[in-house]
Design a protein around this motif. Structure first.
Motif, PDB file in Angstrom:
ATOM      1  N   LEU A   3      39.001  41.171  31.192  1.00 43.36           N
ATOM      2  CA  LEU A   3      38.707  41.202  32.620  1.00 43.36           C
ATOM      3  C   LEU A   3      37.352  41.849  32.880  1.00 43.36           C
ATOM      4  N   ASN A   7      34.273  40.281  34.964  1.00 38.25           N
ATOM      5  CA  ASN A   7      33.635  41.001  36.066  1.00 38.25           C
ATOM      6  C   ASN A   7      32.122  41.075  35.852  1.00 38.25           C
ATOM      7  N   LEU A  72      40.154  37.029  38.217  1.00 34.67           N
ATOM      8  CA  LEU A  72      39.948  38.368  38.763  1.00 34.67           C
ATOM      9  C   LEU A  72      40.715  38.568  40.065  1.00 34.67           C
TER      10      LEU A  72
END
Length: 305
Positions: A3, A7, A72
């Motif tokens: 993740l 990002n 996300l």
């Protein structure tokens, strides 16, 4: 893939700069570059083009970015559901033809789910761009119409982009005019009644095919044509020039104001308005809630007629 890496990708895409993204992420620039290159190597793709002028997304990077945003957002919703904490802005984007009920549902969704931190996008745009936005996951959902004239071409374009169309309602064509227009005095309007007045339509850019027109009967001969890019300009010209545009007839008085009225058009045609979604991707919670709002608002408006 992590993740954190996703990002990083989203932040670099949003800023358009490795240096600026590194500052926002509180990470050293070489570490950020290495993380992106590791992700590119893992999937065998190039996400960003790098040059002296800066950094831009490649076509495959643009597609990857759409998936990254989806993941996300889902992770943020899980955090919120089970920890009560929202670490990121809530994001939602819709692309649509120019319909007031789409905006009304968007406002209702924002009031209900916006919270303290959000980034919502409402794109009233050209028909092909709606399809492209949803296909590349820049938007979670798109809204457009089909009829007997454009259905074959639009559905093929949707299939080619792995998208599905779900109908919301089918409407008889109406004409939007200013309340003081001579046309507003008629209970219903014939095609020959329109001849003296300017016809307004929305610009479709590089895909300015009749099949991608936002207005039905776009192939009909007209001596006076006014082409615009936004709804406010169209409404101003409807009033100022006694113009008209052909539409579904669903109008929101609060959003459109009292100076625009809809009158039935006597033609054997229809508009089937619906939403498009990417195949194989489960809609997000916000997307499902938005669809519920769309269905509720359009059902209420249809009852008024």
């Amino acid at each position: 893939m992590t993740l954190k890496q996703l990002n990083y990708i989203v932040t670099v895409a949003d800023t358009g700069s490795i240096t600026e993204a590194a500052g926002k992420l509180f990470i050293a620039q070489p570490s950020l570059t290495a993380a992106i290159q590791e992700l590119e190597s893992e999937y065998g793709i190039t996400i960003f083009n790098r040059s002296k002028k800066g950094i831009t997304l490649t076509p495959e990077g643009d597609e990857f970015l759409g998936y990254a945003r989806q993941i996300l957002e889902q992770a943020s919703l899980i955090d919120e559901r089970y920890t009560g904490k929202t670490s990121n802005k809530l994001r939602f984007c819709i692309s649509s033809q120019h319909y007031s009920f789409v905006v009304e549902a968007f406002v209702a969704l924002l009031k209900e789910y916006g919270g303290d931190k959000y980034e919502f996008h409402m794109r009233e745009t050209q028909t092909f761009d709606i399809i492209d936005d949803v296909a590349h996951l820049r938007s979670e959902i798109g809204v457009l119409y089909l009829n007997s004239f454009n259905e074959t071409v639009i559905k093929k374009t949707l299939r080619d982009n792995n998208l599905s169309f779900e109908p919301l309602f089918k409407a008889k064509p109406h004409v939007f005019v200013g309340k003081d227009s001579p046309l507003a005095k008629k209970k219903s309007i014939k095609l020959e009644d329109l001849a003296p007045f300017p016809r307004l339509s929305y610009e479709q850019g590089n895909h300015n095919s009749f099949y991608f027109s936002e207005e039905i009967l776009s192939t009909m001969d007209c001596d006076k044509e006014l082409v615009v890019c936004d709804r406010a300009t169209l409404f101003n010209l409807l009033i100022g020039m006694n113009g008209y545009t052909i539409c579904s007839g669903i109008i929101n008085d609060k959003l459109n104001g009292p100076n625009i009225v809809a009158r039935p058009l006597k033609v054997d045609d229809y508009m089937e308005v619906g939403y498009i979604l990417p195949n194989g991707i489960k809609p997000t919670t916000l997307t499902n809630e938005y669809i519920k709002l769309l269905k509720g608002i359009t059902a209420q408006e249809k009852k008024k007629k």
